[in-house]
Design a protein around this motif. Structure first.
Motif, PDB file in Angstrom:
ATOM      1  N   ASP A   5     -14.730  65.446 140.261  1.00  0.00           N
ATOM      2  CA  ASP A   5     -15.281  66.675 140.811  1.00  0.00           C
ATOM      3  C   ASP A   5     -15.302  67.660 139.658  1.00  0.00           C
ATOM      4  OD1 ASP A   5     -15.734  66.039 143.508  1.00  0.00           O
ATOM      5  OD2 ASP A   5     -13.628  66.330 143.983  1.00  0.00           O
ATOM      6  N   GLU A  38     -18.460  57.551 150.632  1.00  0.00           N
ATOM      7  CA  GLU A  38     -19.197  58.247 149.577  1.00  0.00           C
ATOM      8  C   GLU A  38     -19.608  57.281 148.478  1.00  0.00           C
ATOM      9  OE1 GLU A  38     -17.207  61.669 148.079  1.00  0.00           O
ATOM     10  OE2 GLU A  38     -16.745  62.427 150.071  1.00  0.00           O
ATOM     11  N   CYS A  43     -19.349  64.529 141.103  1.00  0.00           N
ATOM     12  CA  CYS A  43     -19.975  65.651 141.804  1.00  0.00           C
ATOM     13  C   CYS A  43     -19.860  66.904 140.939  1.00  0.00           C
ATOM     14  CB  CYS A  43     -19.279  65.858 143.144  1.00  0.00           C
ATOM     15  SG  CYS A  43     -19.914  67.261 144.063  1.00  0.00           S
ATOM     16  N   ARG A  45     -20.304  70.969 140.919  1.00  0.00           N
ATOM     17  CA  ARG A  45     -20.398  72.138 141.795  1.00  0.00           C
ATOM     18  C   ARG A  45     -20.501  73.389 140.931  1.00  0.00           C
ATOM     19  NH1 ARG A  45     -15.779  69.598 144.788  1.00  0.00           N
ATOM     20  NH2 ARG A  45     -16.764  68.583 146.561  1.00  0.00           N
TER      21      ARG A  45
END
Length: 78
Positions: A5, A38, A43, A45
């Motif tokens: 992330d 998933e 990911c 952000r």
């Protein structure tokens, strides 16, 4: 494959050199736990205002790259 992330906290600069666009950013990078539902992808952000800034900067960089291409190789434009 390890997934992460990635939270962009600040866009510092952007430049291109020989077909590569380089972004200098402050980011928080954390390992992502593997979940069955998933896909195995990292990911990214970032806040909306930074996403808008990134889009503007990318458009500027791509326009500069297009200027370097011969007119006959530009994507359908004359």
């Amino acid at each position: 494959m390890k997934t992460y992330d990635i939270e962009v906290q600040r866009l510092k600069s952007m430049r291109h050199d020989k077909g590569l666009i380089e972004l200098n950013i402050d980011a928080l990078v954390l390992p992502r736990s593997a979940r069955d539902e998933e896909s195995a992808a990292s990911c990214l952000r970032l806040p909306v205002d930074q996403a808008r800034s990134l889009l503007i900067l990318l458009k500027q960089q791509i326009a500069e790259l297009d200027k370097l291409q011969p007119r006959s190789r530009r994507s359908g434009r004359c």
